[in-house]
Design a protein around this motif. Structure first.
Motif, mmCIF file in Angstrom:
data_model
loop_
_atom_site.group_PDB
_atom_site.id
_atom_site.type_symbol
_atom_site.label_atom_id
_atom_site.label_comp_id
_atom_site.label_asym_id
_atom_site.label_seq_id
_atom_site.Cartn_x
_atom_site.Cartn_y
_atom_site.Cartn_z
ATOM 1 N N ASN A 1 -37.847 -74.220 39.249
ATOM 2 C CA ASN A 1 -38.192 -75.474 39.922
ATOM 3 C C ASN A 1 -39.527 -75.336 40.656
ATOM 4 O OD1 ASN A 1 -38.404 -77.644 41.641
ATOM 5 N ND2 ASN A 1 -36.326 -77.469 42.466
ATOM 6 N N ALA A 2 -40.518 -76.123 40.232
ATOM 7 C CA ALA A 2 -41.871 -75.998 40.794
ATOM 8 C C ALA A 2 -41.950 -76.505 42.233
ATOM 9 C CB ALA A 2 -42.874 -76.749 39.921
ATOM 10 N N LEU A 3 -40.868 -77.121 42.740
ATOM 11 C CA LEU A 3 -40.898 -77.620 44.117
ATOM 12 C C LEU A 3 -40.173 -76.657 45.073
ATOM 13 C CD1 LEU A 3 -39.953 -81.330 43.293
ATOM 14 C CD2 LEU A 3 -42.242 -80.336 43.499
ATOM 15 N N ASP A 4 -39.652 -75.576 44.525
ATOM 16 C CA ASP A 4 -38.786 -74.683 45.300
ATOM 17 C C ASP A 4 -39.450 -73.308 45.478
ATOM 18 O OD1 ASP A 4 -36.851 -72.868 46.121
ATOM 19 O OD2 ASP A 4 -35.274 -73.684 44.839
ATOM 20 N N LEU B 1 -35.252 -79.705 28.637
ATOM 21 C CA LEU B 1 -34.883 -78.915 29.827
ATOM 22 C C LEU B 1 -35.620 -79.436 31.073
ATOM 23 C CD1 LEU B 1 -33.479 -76.497 31.196
ATOM 24 C CD2 LEU B 1 -35.444 -75.096 30.543
ATOM 25 N N ILE B 2 -36.914 -79.716 30.923
ATOM 26 C CA ILE B 2 -37.676 -80.205 32.081
ATOM 27 C C ILE B 2 -37.114 -81.566 32.508
ATOM 28 C CG2 ILE B 2 -39.971 -80.771 33.001
ATOM 29 C CD1 ILE B 2 -41.118 -79.085 30.594
ATOM 30 N N LYS B 3 -36.810 -82.389 31.496
ATOM 31 C CA LYS B 3 -36.297 -83.742 31.779
ATOM 32 C C LYS B 3 -34.976 -83.663 32.539
ATOM 33 C CE LYS B 3 -35.358 -88.025 29.368
ATOM 34 N NZ LYS B 3 -35.075 -88.566 28.027
ATOM 35 N N GLN B 4 -34.054 -82.842 32.025
ATOM 36 C CA GLN B 4 -32.732 -82.778 32.659
ATOM 37 C C GLN B 4 -32.765 -82.061 34.005
ATOM 38 O OE1 GLN B 4 -29.063 -82.304 30.789
ATOM 39 N NE2 GLN B 4 -29.741 -82.875 28.736
ATOM 40 N N SER B 5 -33.760 -81.197 34.209
ATOM 41 C CA SER B 5 -33.878 -80.520 35.506
ATOM 42 C C SER B 5 -34.360 -81.491 36.578
ATOM 43 C CB SER B 5 -34.843 -79.337 35.412
ATOM 44 O OG SER B 5 -34.399 -78.399 34.472
ATOM 45 N N LYS B 6 -34.992 -82.577 36.130
ATOM 46 C CA LYS B 6 -35.500 -83.648 37.016
ATOM 47 C C LYS B 6 -36.606 -83.186 37.979
ATOM 48 C CE LYS B 6 -31.719 -86.927 36.965
ATOM 49 N NZ LYS B 6 -30.639 -86.360 36.151
ATOM 50 N N PRO C 1 -40.616 -80.781 37.885
ATOM 51 C CA PRO C 1 -41.532 -80.001 37.042
ATOM 52 C C PRO C 1 -41.132 -78.527 37.098
ATOM 53 C CG PRO C 1 -42.636 -80.740 39.049
ATOM 54 C CD PRO C 1 -41.279 -81.361 39.059
ATOM 55 N N LEU C 2 -41.451 -77.780 36.048
ATOM 56 C CA LEU C 2 -41.101 -76.349 36.019
ATOM 57 C C LEU C 2 -42.349 -75.484 36.001
ATOM 58 C CD1 LEU C 2 -38.206 -76.112 33.351
ATOM 59 C CD2 LEU C 2 -38.059 -76.631 35.787
ATOM 60 N N VAL C 3 -42.435 -74.541 36.939
ATOM 61 C CA VAL C 3 -43.473 -73.520 36.791
ATOM 62 C C VAL C 3 -42.963 -72.548 35.734
ATOM 63 C CG1 VAL C 3 -44.687 -73.474 38.995
ATOM 64 C CG2 VAL C 3 -42.467 -72.384 38.829
ATOM 65 N N ILE D 1 -31.463 -74.147 36.894
ATOM 66 C CA ILE D 1 -32.758 -74.473 37.534
ATOM 67 C C ILE D 1 -32.515 -75.189 38.864
ATOM 68 C CG2 ILE D 1 -34.848 -75.898 37.343
ATOM 69 C CD1 ILE D 1 -35.148 -73.757 35.325
ATOM 70 N N LYS D 2 -31.606 -76.164 38.844
ATOM 71 C CA LYS D 2 -31.352 -76.942 40.074
ATOM 72 C C LYS D 2 -30.797 -76.064 41.189
ATOM 73 C CE LYS D 2 -30.360 -81.261 37.687
ATOM 74 N NZ LYS D 2 -29.231 -82.039 37.161
ATOM 75 N N LYS D 3 -30.064 -75.035 40.788
ATOM 76 C CA LYS D 3 -29.483 -74.092 41.761
ATOM 77 C C LYS D 3 -30.554 -73.180 42.365
ATOM 78 C CE LYS D 3 -26.645 -70.966 40.306
ATOM 79 N NZ LYS D 3 -25.854 -70.363 39.230
ATOM 80 N N GLY D 4 -31.766 -73.218 41.789
ATOM 81 C CA GLY D 4 -32.854 -72.383 42.330
ATOM 82 C C GLY D 4 -33.004 -71.065 41.598
ATOM 83 N N ASP D 5 -32.419 -71.000 40.396
ATOM 84 C CA ASP D 5 -32.545 -69.763 39.627
ATOM 85 C C ASP D 5 -33.546 -69.936 38.477
ATOM 86 O OD1 ASP D 5 -31.976 -67.110 39.104
ATOM 87 O OD2 ASP D 5 -29.855 -67.419 39.581
ATOM 88 N N VAL D 6 -33.688 -68.882 37.683
ATOM 89 C CA VAL D 6 -34.750 -68.831 36.680
ATOM 90 C C VAL D 6 -34.166 -68.834 35.264
ATOM 91 C CG1 VAL D 6 -36.666 -67.394 35.880
ATOM 92 C CG2 VAL D 6 -36.169 -67.535 38.311
#
Ligand code: TXA
Ligand code: MG
Length: 338
Positions: free
Chosen positions: A69-72, A158-163, A165-167, A50-55
């Motif tokens: 990543n809901a910010l990306d 998963l949402i917590k560790q991704s730091k 929000p997730l769409v 997720i942090k890398k910008g993948d799904v």
């Protein structure tokens, strides 16, 4: 092949070609995680993607979601491409803590606070006026944002560790029944996304209730496990959007939840006999359930199974359009309206 089957086939074919154009077929990692006690190191691996910008596809208590990543902006775009989802259909933003709502909106109305307190974590999505934190493509340019805190250990961790929000829309190709097992996600999205988490069968089996709190009288845009009555007990009178043609929830105007087979809702055994008599050369499957809960949990899986087994027609007996039955009938009617 009937006309509607040809259209579905053509749509799937075009979607797959568009996907190939955007993505080279990628290696999708399939990772089994214990739903009762998720292994933190495995979740970390998913969060890295997720942090890398993948799904990453992950289980929730309703259906499997396709998270980014809901910010990306770029990561969000990958979701629309992988699913073949129309861009005017906004996504739900998933959070792991009620506190995070304040990062997404300027104001949290009283009714929202009450509903969050009563139903979160759980299968209720709340629509509020958004601030500028989330890119426009996540919310299809709308001034509003749909937010939900799922009740599933893998999803929350998963949402917590991704730091972030997730769409996450349902993790199916657009138009197909939502996935309630990781096998369904693999069927639809293997080779198109970074990772699929295998976290067991989802508990509820139907997507969350969506309620719009930006109107004078709050309105249910999509019925789900949390019923009108349960909500009215907390915030008083609300409306329920009956006509999908009204299209307040953009997603509801699209064909949804449809297997390839034709779905027919029957009233009684006489109805069933008539349909069988009229279609002597068709392979007909009749779905039966002991109660609403089992029906909600298994309906989408049974749609997919019937397709795999090559049925032409699926018969489902009408149930009382009330409570969870209201959500089930809503999905059944959509599956019929091809
Ligand atoms: O249970 C669920 O809600 C699952 C799991 C993965 O969380 N998610 C899900 O997402 O069903 P999706 O994208 O398949 O459905 C979201 C629905 C769509 O009908 C969409 O149009 C509506 O919510 N929606 C999202 N944001 C909205 C907004 N700002 N205003 C109105 N409707 C919105
Ligand atoms: Mg969906």
């Amino acid at each position: 092949m009937e006309k509607n089957q040809r259209i579905t086939f053509l749509k799937d074919y075009l979607t797959s070609k568009i996907n190939l154009f955007h993505f080279k077929k990628m290696e999708t990692e399939i990772l089994k995680i214990n739903p009762r006690n998720p292994e933190k190191s495995k979740i970390r691996k998913a969060a890295e993607i997720i942090k890398k910008g993948d799904v990453v596809a992950f289980p929730t208590e309703t259906v499997y979601g396709l998270g980014a990543n809901a910010l990306d902006k770029k990561a969000i775009k990958k979701i629309f491409i992988a699913k073949g989802r129309p861009q005017d259909n906004p996504l739900i933003v998933h959070i792991h803590s009620k506190k995070n709502v304040s990062k997404l909106v300027d104001e949290i109305p009283k009714n929202a606070k009450k509903l969050m307190k009563k139903f979160w974590p759980g299968p209720l999505t709340i629509i509020l006026k958004k601030n500028k934190s989330i890119p426009k493509n996540a919310t299809a340019n709308l001034p509003t944002i749909a937010i939900r805190m799922p009740k599933n250990k893998i999803a929350l961790e998963l949402i917590k560790q991704s730091k972030v929000p997730l769409v996450a829309p349902s993790a199916n190709i657009s138009g197909k029944p939502s996935p309630t097992k990781s096998e369904h996600v693999i069927e639809d999205l293997n080779g198109k996304i970074g990772m699929i988490i295998e976290g067991g069968k989802t508990d509820i089996g139907l997507e969350s209730t969506v309620i719009d709190l930006t109107q004078k009288i709050p309105e249910i845009l999509r019925p789900g496990k949390i019923t009108r009555k349960q909500i009215e007990n907390v915030i008083g009178k609300i409306n329920v959007n009956q006509k999908s043609s009204k299209c307040k929830s953009p997603g509801t105007k699209y064909k949804h939840y449809s297997p390839k087979a034709k779905v027919i809702i029957t009233k009684d055994e006489k109805d069933v006999r008539n349909i069988c008599k009229k279609n002597p050369n068709k392979k007909i499957k009749q779905l039966k359930y002991p109660n609403e809960k089992t029906m909600a949990k298994n309906l989408f899986d049974d749609f997919r199974k019937a397709d795999k087994e090559g049925y032409d027609i699926i018969l489902v007996k009408e149930i009382k359009n009330d409570g969870l039955g209201h959500a089930i009938m809503n999905r059944l009617k959509k599956a019929c309206s091809k």
